[in-house]
Design an enzyme around this catalytic site. Structure first.
Site, short mmCIF file in Angstrom:
data_model
loop_
_atom_site.label_atom_id
_atom_site.label_comp_id
_atom_site.label_asym_id
_atom_site.label_seq_id
_atom_site.Cartn_x
_atom_site.Cartn_y
_atom_site.Cartn_z
N GLN A 226 0.85 -1.24 0.06
CA GLN A 226 0.00 0.02 -0.02
C GLN A 226 0.59 1.27 -0.08
O GLN A 226 0.51 2.26 -0.72
CB GLN A 226 -0.92 0.03 1.42
CG GLN A 226 -2.12 -0.96 1.12
CD GLN A 226 -3.19 -0.88 2.32
OE1 GLN A 226 -2.60 -0.55 3.23
NE2 GLN A 226 -4.31 -0.81 1.93
N CYS A 387 -20.47 -10.61 3.96
CA CYS A 387 -20.26 -9.02 4.62
C CYS A 387 -21.60 -8.43 4.11
O CYS A 387 -22.04 -7.73 4.90
CB CYS A 387 -18.97 -8.44 4.27
SG CYS A 387 -17.78 -9.16 5.18
#
Length: 409
Positions: A226, A387
């Site tokens: 990242q 989810c």
């Protein structure tokens, strides 16, 4: 299973040999299904469940393997059975729509007399997933360092990996993510000249937005993958951001505002006092905090806090979702902070997750070419749908929480 799948997915390639537990799982599921508006269909024409022809269909492809996995460990086995292809959604059924009725009944789906036996079947959280300084780095890398190219295939162009906040029914995902980020920055009072600390950089979208407001931005992450892409994005956006590859516990200094988006779930209950005490220590007088946190009802948190689930094994090692009450108690016991404002984005997250899953499936050929196999596809599809169903049903929620010192308000 292929040899490659066996090597990469040993828990999926080998079906548990637990005939007694498999029979018990079958005996429990059949009467339980009578209270859920779905259809469980078997290849021999048998149908279980309270649903009719228009209800979501769950196809049990390999009953023996399905019940063996369910019996060996229901919290993990159900997802593993999907990964293995032991069950699947019917051809006219969306996976999240199938899972939602189960999510709506999660607290009661196991008959009350049997719930007391949970202690004998739930696995304990593994010690190696503790979020110590070393453990946190390993846990974060296990998910976020999979591949920047993978995430780019299903996230919007801002590369924002958290709940969006849709201002209108037809707002696109990227605009909704910017709306979410602005909501957090506004909640924390971030303007020109604000000394801002972001705990958990992601791929830099929030830091860029804050820098464009004129804030002096410091952002931290444990993900090397990242960090590399975030630095590139800062340069492309023409903003200056101080990105540090470090743990939140190692940060020093004083900040007028602190923000953290869906990072508390990776902290671990053991370290919540340290996490919030660190934020309290770093926050300058008069400062504000905005945290976006996934939450669950307090009674569900208490019931599941020590047990090991499919999400922790395959998606977020070391993860634990708090309740709003648990956050309040931790703040009261370990900091001078309190929650002074909150907003729910739960239904927005369900919408966000559906769009991610649609993009993931649409771009599967490209993802496959990156080296991800069919078991990974089913794992990721189940994760996103699972989810989505949880948020759509209200079993879990997500809040933007502003925290400040009541004495300074």
């Amino acid at each position: 299973m292929t040899q490659l799948a066996t090597a990469r997915w040993p828990g999926i390639a080998h079906t548990p040999r637990t005939p007694l537990k498999a029979r018990a799982a079958r005996a429990i599921l059949r009467p339980t299904a009578k209270h859920v508006p779905v259809r469980l269909t078997f290849s021999d024409g048998t149908v279980w469940g309270a649903g009719d022809a228009s209800s979501p269909e769950m196809r049990i492809v390999r009953p023996k393997a399905f019940f063996a996995r369910l019996g060996a460990g229901s919290k993990i086995g159900f997802g593993e059975a999907y990964m293995a292809g032991d069950w699947t959604a019917g051809p006219d059924t969306d996976l999240a729509d199938l899972l939602r009725p189960f999510a709506e009944r999660m607290a009661t789906i196991v008959p009350v007399p049997l719930q007391k036996f949970r202690v004998f079947v739930d696995e304990k959280l593994p010690h190696q997933q503790r979020n110590s300084l070393t453990g946190s780095k390993k846990n974060i890398e296990a998910h976020y360092d999979l591949s920047n190219d993978l995430f780019a295939q299903f996230l919007d162009p801002s590369m924002t990996y958290s709940a969006a906040w849709f201002a209108t029914p037809d707002q696109d995902l990227e605009a909704a993510q910017m709306h979410k980020i602005d909501g957090i920055l506004d909640q924390a009072g971030v303007t020109a000249g604000t000394r801002l600390l972001e705990i958990g950089s992601g791929w830099g979208a929030l830091a860029i937005r804050a820098a464009q407001r004129g804030a002096d931005v410091t952002t931290i992450t444990l993900s090397k993958e990242q960090a590399v892409l975030a630095e590139e994005r800062f340069a492309d956006a023409g903003v200056e951001v101080d990105l540090r590859l470090m743990d939140y516990r190692e940060v020093t200094g004083q900040y007028d505002a602190i923000v953290s988006v869906e990072m508390i779930e990776a902290v671990g209950e053991e370290y919540w006092p340290t996490y919030f005490a660190t934020i309290d220590r770093l926050l300058a007088p008069g400062g504000k905090v905005s945290i976006q946190a996934i939450t669950m009802a307090h009674h569900r948190y208490l019931a599941t806090r020590d047990s090991y689930g499919w999400i922790q094994k395959y998606i977020f090692p070391g993860g634990l979702i708090p309740s709003l009450e648990a956050i309040d108690h931790t703040l009261a016991d370990h900091t001078t902070l309190a929650v002074t404002d909150q907003r729910s984005l739960g239904q927005d997250y369900a919408r966000t997750l559906r769009q991610w899953r649609e993009r993931f499936n649409a771009n599967w050929a490209t993802i496959h070419d990156q080296g991800f196999d069919e078991t990974f596809r089913r794992m990721w599809e189940f994760y996103l749908a699972y989810c989505e169903a949880g948020f759509a049903a209200g079993y879990i929620d997500v809040f933007q929480l502003r925290m400040s010192r009541p004495s300074e308000v």
